[in-house]
Design an enzyme around this catalytic site. Structure first.
Site, PDB file in Angstrom:
ATOM      1  N   ASN A   1       5.053  -0.634   3.938  1.00 43.82           N
ATOM      2  CA  ASN A   1       5.073  -1.258   5.264  1.00 43.82           C
ATOM      3  C   ASN A   1       6.347  -2.060   5.523  1.00 43.82           C
ATOM      4  O   ASN A   1       6.934  -2.583   4.594  1.00 43.82           O
ATOM      5  CB  ASN A   1       3.854  -2.178   5.410  1.00 43.82           C
ATOM      6  CG  ASN A   1       2.600  -1.402   5.769  1.00 43.82           C
ATOM      7  OD1 ASN A   1       2.631  -0.516   6.602  1.00 43.82           O
ATOM      8  ND2 ASN A   1       1.493  -1.734   5.121  1.00 43.82           N
TER       9      ASN A   1
ATOM     10  N   ASP B   1       8.557   3.316 -11.446  1.00 47.40           N
ATOM     11  CA  ASP B   1       8.478   1.913 -11.060  1.00 47.40           C
ATOM     12  C   ASP B   1       9.471   1.132 -11.904  1.00 47.40           C
ATOM     13  O   ASP B   1       9.847   1.574 -12.997  1.00 47.40           O
ATOM     14  CB  ASP B   1       7.060   1.362 -11.272  1.00 47.40           C
ATOM     15  CG  ASP B   1       6.802   0.061 -10.524  1.00 47.40           C
ATOM     16  OD1 ASP B   1       6.223   0.106  -9.422  1.00 47.40           O
ATOM     17  OD2 ASP B   1       7.207  -1.007 -11.030  1.00 47.40           O
TER      18      ASP B   1
ATOM     19  N   SER C   1       2.661   7.670   6.647  1.00 49.47           N
ATOM     20  CA  SER C   1       1.192   7.657   6.708  1.00 49.47           C
ATOM     21  C   SER C   1       0.696   7.279   8.097  1.00 49.47           C
ATOM     22  O   SER C   1      -0.440   7.599   8.472  1.00 49.47           O
ATOM     23  CB  SER C   1       0.615   6.712   5.653  1.00 49.47           C
ATOM     24  OG  SER C   1       1.164   5.410   5.771  1.00 49.47           O
TER      25      SER C   1
ATOM     26  N   HIS D   1       1.605   1.522  13.216  1.00 45.33           N
ATOM     27  CA  HIS D   1       0.585   1.101  12.251  1.00 45.33           C
ATOM     28  C   HIS D   1       0.712  -0.411  12.151  1.00 45.33           C
ATOM     29  O   HIS D   1       1.408  -0.950  11.297  1.00 45.33           O
ATOM     30  CB  HIS D   1       0.833   1.755  10.893  1.00 45.33           C
ATOM     31  CG  HIS D   1      -0.043   1.220   9.794  1.00 45.33           C
ATOM     32  ND1 HIS D   1      -1.415   1.161   9.883  1.00 45.33           N
ATOM     33  CD2 HIS D   1       0.275   0.696   8.571  1.00 45.33           C
ATOM     34  CE1 HIS D   1      -1.909   0.646   8.767  1.00 45.33           C
ATOM     35  NE2 HIS D   1      -0.905   0.348   7.966  1.00 45.33           N
TER      36      HIS D   1
ATOM     37  N   ALA E   1      -9.021   6.410  10.537  1.00 40.86           N
ATOM     38  CA  ALA E   1     -10.212   6.473   9.679  1.00 40.86           C
ATOM     39  C   ALA E   1     -11.092   5.241   9.885  1.00 40.86           C
ATOM     40  O   ALA E   1     -12.328   5.345   9.948  1.00 40.86           O
ATOM     41  CB  ALA E   1      -9.796   6.589   8.220  1.00 40.86           C
TER      42      ALA E   1
END
Length: 325
Positions: A123, A38, A146, A178, A153
């Site tokens: 995203n 990071d 993903s 998504h 889920a």
């Protein structure tokens, strides 16, 4: 790559999603080595130290603050780095700023000599998975997003609460983006082979309006959570841990992930969420569920929306010049 005895993951992005994912790996005993990258080096050092204090309760693991060069011999690089979604903001609003971050990160990872699998979670995940593929020059199967794993889920859990069946025994998928154009594959949703539409009728569980309301609650779940606590991270972290395990253990598990589209649903040159066999090579085999006409139209519309955004973004020189695929 993933059949080595010591399985190594490099996580890029130590924000709420990244740190929750790291915690999920520790809790579940997934991987033997975890490096965290990071911009805020002290945060990664603190998380590595904090997470290491949980190892006596779980299983041995080497956890450390990493640099991009540490990805050279990793099995898996997980990308959670990016600007977070703010209240009132859609995932697609994040495109340009997160494309810049993705280009920078992927370029550095590839320069390290990395030869493993990319797993993308930032995203808008379908677009950033596509961008990772374009910027990396990797084969399509070795870049996985993903996708709709979290949405699926959420869908199964919402159904489970309505029909009083364990969510793990409900077989149902969310496909497409998504995001706002995703859709439920009701035509194949079932419990023990009994279609849920039939289950609802026989047991008087949900009427048509309630079915629509249930799906909308799934689709809009992120907005609800973000409005209440600022971000979503636990659900997606566990979804990422599940995909990670499938890759590192070469499970050949069927999971709803972001997969490159080659025209199978009337959509080409983009990534969208659909079930796929996932193993050590990433996407081993996409599973093309036969959709009904209404579902096919929704898949095509979802793909067309993402493709338009991709084409507009990659027409810009700063992104077009970095393309390797």
């Amino acid at each position: 790559m993933a059949d080595k005895q010591r399985k190594k993951v490099i996580l890029v992005g130590d924000g709420a999603v990244g740190s929750s994912y790291a915690f999920a790996l520790v809790n579940q005993g997934i991987a033997q080595e975890l490096g965290i990258v990071d911009l805020f080096k002290e945060k990664t050092q603190g998380d590595a130290e904090d997470l290491s204090h949980a190892l006596a309760f779980t299983s041995p693991k080497k956890i450390y603050s990493a640099d991009y060069s540490d990805a050279s011999d990793a099995d898996l690089v997980v990308l959670t780095s990016g600007a977070p979604q703010k209240p009132g903001e859609t995932r697609l609003d994040l495109v340009e700023k997160n494309l810049r971050i993705t280009k920078d990160v992927v370029t550095k990872i590839v320069a390290s000599g990395f030869k493993g699998i990319f797993l993308v979670a930032a995203n808008p995940v379908d677009i950033l998975t596509y961008a990772t593929w374009k910027f990396s020059g990797f084969p399509k199967n070795r870049v996985v997003g993903s996708g709709t794993s979290l949405d699926t889920a959420r869908f199964r859990q919402a159904l489970a609460e309505k029909v009083d069946v364990d969510a793990r025994s409900i077989h149902a998928y969310i496909m497409g983006e998504h995001g706002d154009s995703e859709f439920a594959v009701w035509s194949h949703a079932n419990v023990a082979g009994v279609k849920l539409e039939q289950w609802f009728q026989e047991n008087d569980y949900l009427n048509e309006a309630e079915i629509v309301e249930l799906f909308e609650s799934v689709r809009d779940a992120a907005y609800s959570i973000i409005a209440k606590k600022g971000a979503t991270f636990y659900g997606v972290a566990v979804a990422l841990a599940r995909i990670t395990k499938a890759i590192l253990d070469d499970e050949h598990a069927v999971l709803p992930v972001s997969v490159f589209q080659d025209g199978q649903y009337g959509v080409s040159d983009c990534y969208l969420g659909q079930p796929a066999v996932v193993g050590a090579e990433g996407v081993v085999n996409p599973i093309h569920i036969p959709l009904n006409d209404a579902e096919m139209q929704k898949m095509e519309a979802s793909g067309a929306q993402l493709k338009a955004i991709i084409d507009e973004a990659f027409a810009k020189e700063e992104f077009a010049s970095a393309v390797k695929n």
